[in-house]
Design a protein around this motif. Structure first.
Motif, short mmCIF file in Angstrom:
data_model
loop_
_atom_site.label_atom_id
_atom_site.label_comp_id
_atom_site.label_asym_id
_atom_site.label_seq_id
_atom_site.Cartn_x
_atom_site.Cartn_y
_atom_site.Cartn_z
N LEU A 170 32.39 35.90 34.93
CA LEU A 170 33.20 36.10 36.06
C LEU A 170 34.62 36.33 35.85
O LEU A 170 35.18 35.51 34.75
N TYR A 171 35.35 37.08 36.37
CA TYR A 171 36.72 37.14 36.03
C TYR A 171 37.55 37.21 37.47
O TYR A 171 37.05 38.05 38.34
N THR A 172 38.58 36.39 37.71
CA THR A 172 39.47 36.39 38.81
C THR A 172 40.98 36.07 38.22
O THR A 172 41.04 35.75 37.22
N GLY A 173 41.72 36.06 39.08
CA GLY A 173 43.20 35.81 38.91
C GLY A 173 43.99 35.44 39.97
O GLY A 173 43.53 35.29 41.15
N ARG A 174 45.27 35.13 39.63
CA ARG A 174 46.24 34.85 40.58
C ARG A 174 47.70 35.28 40.08
O ARG A 174 48.00 34.94 38.78
N GLY A 175 48.47 35.77 40.95
CA GLY A 175 49.90 36.12 40.51
C GLY A 175 50.71 34.79 40.79
O GLY A 175 50.71 34.48 42.03
N PRO A 176 51.37 34.24 39.88
CA PRO A 176 51.93 32.78 40.12
C PRO A 176 53.27 33.20 40.81
O PRO A 176 54.14 33.16 40.15
N ILE A 197 40.14 33.24 33.80
CA ILE A 197 41.14 33.60 34.91
C ILE A 197 42.49 33.69 34.64
O ILE A 197 43.00 33.26 33.52
N GLU A 198 42.94 34.84 35.04
CA GLU A 198 44.39 35.48 34.77
C GLU A 198 45.34 35.06 35.63
O GLU A 198 45.25 35.23 36.60
N LEU A 199 46.15 34.43 34.80
CA LEU A 199 47.53 34.08 35.80
C LEU A 199 48.75 35.33 35.33
O LEU A 199 49.16 35.08 34.13
N ASP A 229 53.19 38.19 34.40
CA ASP A 229 54.25 39.47 34.07
C ASP A 229 54.23 40.39 35.28
O ASP A 229 55.30 40.70 35.81
N GLU A 230 52.91 40.30 36.01
CA GLU A 230 52.97 41.24 37.56
C GLU A 230 54.14 40.46 38.30
O GLU A 230 54.66 41.35 39.05
N LYS A 231 54.21 39.20 38.72
CA LYS A 231 55.28 38.78 39.66
C LYS A 231 56.54 39.01 39.09
O LYS A 231 57.43 39.31 39.82
N PHE A 232 56.97 38.83 37.46
CA PHE A 232 58.24 39.36 37.13
C PHE A 232 58.50 40.68 37.27
O PHE A 232 59.63 40.97 37.79
N ALA A 263 53.03 49.82 33.55
CA ALA A 263 52.20 49.21 32.62
C ALA A 263 51.11 48.16 32.84
O ALA A 263 50.15 48.05 32.35
N TYR A 264 51.49 47.29 33.93
CA TYR A 264 50.93 46.24 34.31
C TYR A 264 49.48 46.37 34.86
O TYR A 264 48.50 45.67 34.40
N PRO A 265 49.06 47.51 35.51
CA PRO A 265 47.83 47.81 36.04
C PRO A 265 46.68 47.71 34.84
O PRO A 265 45.51 47.11 34.98
N PRO A 296 35.23 38.36 41.41
CA PRO A 296 35.76 37.99 42.99
C PRO A 296 37.02 38.07 43.24
O PRO A 296 38.00 37.83 42.21
N GLN A 297 37.27 38.58 44.17
CA GLN A 297 39.03 39.09 44.68
C GLN A 297 39.19 39.15 45.98
O GLN A 297 38.13 39.73 47.00
N GLY A 298 40.42 39.02 46.71
CA GLY A 298 40.68 39.63 47.97
C GLY A 298 40.48 41.04 47.99
O GLY A 298 40.93 41.75 46.85
N TYR A 352 43.16 48.13 41.86
CA TYR A 352 43.29 47.84 40.73
C TYR A 352 41.74 48.12 40.02
O TYR A 352 41.71 48.54 39.01
N PHE A 353 40.76 47.62 40.61
CA PHE A 353 39.52 47.64 40.22
C PHE A 353 38.76 49.08 40.54
O PHE A 353 38.02 49.40 39.71
N ARG A 354 39.19 49.83 41.47
CA ARG A 354 38.94 51.21 41.50
C ARG A 354 39.13 51.94 40.09
O ARG A 354 38.67 52.55 39.59
N1 TRP Z 1 47.04 40.71 41.13
C1 TRP Z 1 46.57 39.24 41.72
C2 TRP Z 1 47.68 38.56 42.55
O1 TRP Z 1 48.94 38.96 42.59
C3 TRP Z 1 46.33 38.45 40.49
C4 TRP Z 1 45.23 38.74 39.30
C5 TRP Z 1 45.27 39.02 38.29
C6 TRP Z 1 43.83 38.83 39.99
N2 TRP Z 1 44.10 39.37 37.75
C7 TRP Z 1 43.25 39.33 38.81
C8 TRP Z 1 43.19 38.84 41.23
C9 TRP Z 1 41.74 39.68 38.85
C10 TRP Z 1 41.80 39.18 41.37
C11 TRP Z 1 41.12 39.52 40.12
O2 TRP Z 1 47.34 37.72 42.87
#
Ligand code: TRP
Length: 411
Positions: free
Chosen positions: A97-103, A132-134, A137-140, A216-218, A244-246, A252-254
Motif C-alpha cells: 500500500l502506498y499513500t501520502g500527505r502534502g504537509p 507513506i510519502e510526505l 517538496d510538493e507543498k514548497f 518535476a514533482y509529479p 488509497p487516495q482522495g 497523478y495516478f492516471r
Molecule cells: N499530493 C498529496 C497531497 O497534496 C500527497 C501525496 C503524496 C499523496 N503521495 C501520495 C496522496 C500518494 C495520495 C497518494 O496531499
C-alpha cells in the motif's frame, strides 16, 4: 505504445472534468453546488470504476474480516485495477500500500485522517507493507508560503498524527520526499523521461511561469508506485502497488499508470475516497483560515461541541412544526453526513437516517450523537499522538526491511 498515446490523449481531455459547478484536481477542489458531489458522474468523467458489492465480498473472503465501514458505505467508492491487486494477493505474491500527505501546515483536521485510517485497516486486514510519502517538496513548489525547512518540519509533525492512527512500525515505512528522493531517483528519471511537458500541462494545468519544481514533482509522487523504489523492503522483486487516495489525486495516478504501461510494469492500482465536506455544508471547504469550518485534531472537547452546535449546517426544518411535518433534508445535512463517516454502528446510523429523515428525531439530538462520536475519536487520537516521540518517528523513517515482506504463503 500507439494505444497508450490515444489513452493519454483521452485522459488529458477528461482531466478537466465536464461536470458543471465542480472543479477537482490535486490543487483545487471546488464544489459550487449546495449538494453532495455527483460521484457517479465523476467516475464516468475520470474513467475509473465503481467499487461493487462483488469487490466487498471478495475482500471479506480474502481477509476473513468484515469490510471497513468506509467500503460498506461507499465512502471509498471508486478504483482502478483493484481486481488485479487482489489477484496478486490471492496468488501469494502479495502487494503493498502506498499513500501520502502534502504537509501544508502543522495542524490536520479529521478529513485528513481518512486515507490513513483506511490504509491502516487495509494493512491489518491483508497484512501487507505500507509506504507513506510526505510531500514537503510538493507543498514548497505549490504553496510557497514558507521555507522548505518549515515544510519538512510540518512533515515530521504530520507523521506523528499519521503514526497515531495505529500503523505498525515493523510494517510501515514513512518518508519525506525531499529527503528520500535519492533512493528512488532512478525511477523518478524514468517517469520524467516518459512524460512530456505538454502532457503535464494538460493534466495539471501548468504553464511557462510556474516554477520548475511543479513540473518535476509529479514523477516524485509517481515513483513510490514502483516497488523498485524501496530496495530495502522489496529487494529486486516486482510487487504490485495499491494507492488509497482522495479522488482529487487521481490525475497523478492516471499519469503514473500510463507510464507503467510504457515501462512494461504492472499498472498501479487505485482506490478512491469521497471528500468530507466542511461543517458549513456541501460545497464548503475545511481549512485553517476559518477554524469553524472543520474539526481539527487539536480541538478540545468544548471546541468540538461548539463547532458542531453552532456551525454544522442542518437540513432540519426551520421550526419544530415544520421539521415534524417534513423531516430533515439529508441531502444537505452535515451532521448526518458526518455520522456516515464516523459512526461505525450500521444499525444505529440507519435508525438515525429514518427517524431524522421523518422528523421524529431533532437536529439537536443528531448533533449530540455526532459530538459524542467525534469527541471520542479526537480525544483518543490526541492520547495516542502524545505518545509518539521524535525517536518513534525516526524509527518509521529508517531504511530497513519490513517484517511482512515477503508474504507468508497463503494456505
Ligand atoms: N499530493 C498529496 C497531497 O497534496 C500527497 C501525496 C503524496 C499523496 N503521495 C501520495 C496522496 C500518494 C495520495 C497518494 O496531499
Amino acid at each position: 505504445m500507439q494505444q497508450s498515446e490515444q489513452e493519454q490523449q483521452k485522459e488529458q481531455v477528461i482531466a478537466q472534468n465536464e461536470i458543471p459547478d465542480l472543479i477537482i484536481n490535486p490543487y483545487e477542489v471546488v464544489n459550487n453546488s449546495k449538494k453532495q458531489i455527483d460521484y457517479d458522474k465523476l467516475i464516468q468523467s475520470f474513467g475509473c470504476q465503481r467499487i461493487e458489492q462483488t469487490h466487498l465480498d471478495r475482500i471479506q473472503a480474502l481477509t476473513q474480516k468484515p469490510v471497513h465501514h468506509y467500503l460498506r458505505r461507499g465512502i471509498f467508492f471508486s478504483h482502478r485495477d483493484l481486481n488485479q491487486v487482489l489477484d496478486a494477493y490471492e496468488a501469494g505474491k502479495g502487494f503493498y500500500l502506498y499513500t501520502g500527505r502534502g504537509p501544508s501546515g502543522e495542524s490536520m483536521h479529521v478529513g485528513h485522517l481518512m486515507p490513513f485510517i483506511f490504509t491502516k485497516y487495509l494493512q491489518e486486514a491483508f497484512d501487507v507493507p505500507v509506504v507513506i510519502e510526505l510531500s514537503d517538496d510538493e507543498k514548497f513548489f505549490h504553496k510557497s508560503e514558507t521555507t522548505l525547512e518549515e515544510y519538512q518540519r510540518y512533515g515530521y509533525e504530520n507523521a506523528k498524527d499519521i503514526i497515531a492512527c495505529g500503523f505498525d512500525v515493523n510494517k510501515t515505512f514513512i518518508f519525506l520526499s525531499s529527503q528520500y528522493a535519492g533512493h528512488m531517483y532512478h525511477n523518478i528519471c524514468k517517469f520524467q523521461h516518459a512524460i512530456t511537458y505538454s502532457q503535464l500541462r494538460g493534466i495539471f494545468g501548468l504553464n511557462e511561469s510556474d516554477n520548475c519544481g511543479k513540473v518535476a514533482y509529479p514523477a516524485v509522487q509517481a515513483a513510490p508506485s514502483l516497488s523498485s523504489s524501496f530496495k530495502h523492503i522489496f529487494g529486486k522483486d516486482e510487487v504490485m502497488c495499491l494507492v488509497p487516495q482522495g479522488i482529487d489525486q487521481d490525475p497523478y495516478f492516471r499519469m503514473t499508470r500510463d507510464v507503467c504501461y510504457k515501462l512494461k510494469v504492472p499498472k498501479t492500482g487505485c482506490i478512491h475516497s469521497q471528500f468530507l465536506p466542511g461543517l458549513h455544508g456541501f460545497g464548503t471547504k475545511m481549512g485553517t483560515t476559518d477554524p469553524t469550518s472543520a474539526i481539527f485534531l487539536t480541538d478540545t472537547a468544548k471546541e468540538i461541541e461548539e463547532k458542531i452546535k453552532k456551525h454544522a449546517l442542518s437540513g432540519g426544518g426551520m421550526t419544530k412544526k415544520e421539521h415534524q411535518e417534513k423531516g430533515a433534508d439529508l441531502t444537505v445535512d452535515v451532521p448526518y453526513h458526518y455520522l456516515r463517516f464516523f459512526l461505525e454502528d450500521d444499525a444505529r446510523l440507519e435508525e438515525i437516517r429514518v427517524q431524522y429523515g421523518k422528523g421524529v428525531m431533532m437536529t439537536s439530538e443528531v448533533k449530540k450523537e455526532l459530538i459524542n462520536v467525534i469527541t471520542k475519536i479526537v480525544t483518543e487520537h490526541q492520547q495516542r499522538r502524545a505518545l509518539v516521540t521524535d525517536e518513534i518517528v525516526q524509527k518509521f523513517m529508517e531504511l530497513r526491511p519490513l517484517s511482512n515482506y515477503p508474504p507468508k504463503k497463503n494456505n
